[in-house]
Design a protein around this motif. Sequence first.
Motif, mmCIF file in Angstrom:
data_model
loop_
_atom_site.group_PDB
_atom_site.id
_atom_site.type_symbol
_atom_site.label_atom_id
_atom_site.label_comp_id
_atom_site.label_asym_id
_atom_site.label_seq_id
_atom_site.Cartn_x
_atom_site.Cartn_y
_atom_site.Cartn_z
ATOM 1 N N UNK A 269 83.660 13.774 34.789
ATOM 2 C CA UNK A 269 83.052 13.707 36.117
ATOM 3 C C UNK A 269 83.055 15.068 36.808
ATOM 4 N N UNK A 270 84.182 15.774 36.754
ATOM 5 C CA UNK A 270 84.226 17.072 37.428
ATOM 6 C C UNK A 270 83.286 18.060 36.743
ATOM 7 N N UNK A 293 73.358 14.228 37.611
ATOM 8 C CA UNK A 293 73.705 13.603 38.893
ATOM 9 C C UNK A 293 74.169 12.158 38.678
ATOM 10 N N UNK A 294 73.433 11.422 37.864
ATOM 11 C CA UNK A 294 73.801 10.031 37.605
ATOM 12 C C UNK A 294 75.167 9.942 36.961
ATOM 13 N N UNK A 295 75.427 10.809 35.990
ATOM 14 C CA UNK A 295 76.732 10.791 35.323
ATOM 15 C C UNK A 295 77.852 11.098 36.309
ATOM 16 N N UNK A 296 77.621 12.065 37.192
ATOM 17 C CA UNK A 296 78.661 12.435 38.157
ATOM 18 C C UNK A 296 79.065 11.258 39.027
ATOM 19 N N UNK A 297 78.114 10.354 39.307
ATOM 20 C CA UNK A 297 78.441 9.186 40.136
ATOM 21 C C UNK A 297 78.985 8.031 39.302
ATOM 22 N N UNK A 298 78.420 7.807 38.124
ATOM 23 C CA UNK A 298 78.898 6.726 37.261
ATOM 24 C C UNK A 298 80.361 6.924 36.882
ATOM 25 N N UNK A 299 80.755 8.180 36.698
ATOM 26 C CA UNK A 299 82.080 8.477 36.153
ATOM 27 C C UNK A 299 83.202 8.522 37.200
ATOM 28 N N UNK A 300 82.887 8.201 38.428
ATOM 29 C CA UNK A 300 83.944 8.175 39.446
ATOM 30 C C UNK A 300 84.900 7.009 39.170
#
Length: 300
Positions: A269-270, A293-300
């Motif tokens: 995510x980071x 962008x999608x991955x950054x939010x999915x991985x929270x």
Amino acid sequence: MIVIPEDFARETVGREGESGRQWIESLPGLVDELMRRWSCAPDGPVMHGRVGIVVPVRRRGLPPMVLKVSFPHPGNVFEPDAYAAWGGRGAVRLFERDDERFAMLLERTGSGTLATIEDFDVAVAALGHVSRRLAVTAPAGLPRLADITAEWIDEITYAAAEFDNPLPPHVLEAALATLRELGPSQPGTLVHGDLHDSNVLIGEREPWLAIDPKGYVGDPAYDTFTVIRSLRFAHLLFSPDAAAEVLRGLDLFCDAAGIDRDRGRRWAQVRAVKSTLWGRRNGDEPWLIDVTDQLAEILI
């Protein structure tokens, strides 16, 4: 003398300018010199990646090899150190090295990479298996991820402000929290640094053999991002239940790699946050920015 592929020469000069042109001009002579010194004979057409050429060669009494010569760049400095530390465990073997010329004589293995394997579960588990094989104690002198990532808090904060905070606040804060909590204290493990389908060859003495390592010291979970931000995963983002599919792939990789699932998720995510901000600054394709962008939010 060898013939340098035109597209490789053009891309190198376009990227590196005059220093790239001079290096390309010197490359045929350099390859000839190295083959004489290492008693090799060419054994196939010249291949290339983005930053270097690979020449299939043979040397009497040894298995088939390749001569790899890379453009002199800080990102390529520690590649031979990683190969030497692995000694053929999960990666191609290193036979000779010339660090000044960014040249190596490496094991030649079967044709094809992990990218040719269509079965998602098989391929992702194979990446995890390779990651587990590569998780050895790092030799002294390699760059430490704790030092590298220590600068990311400011970099991410400034970049987000530069682009008018394109990510939701909770996405950005999750990345900064990971850097504060996981960044300073990392193990002394050798980390590939760029593990993905195209950097894993189909092997013979082992099923899969890694190539093109960066050679870092730190948490193997760092590599989870390059596994996930790949074409193999990108198509999942267009499925009806994208988040569940991506997270299933994350679980599959982490289980096979022996990586703590939460650490793998957080490092991915980071790195997604950092990558999408970097992509905006450096002209990444819009589709790649959207995927990241999608991955950054999915991985929270």
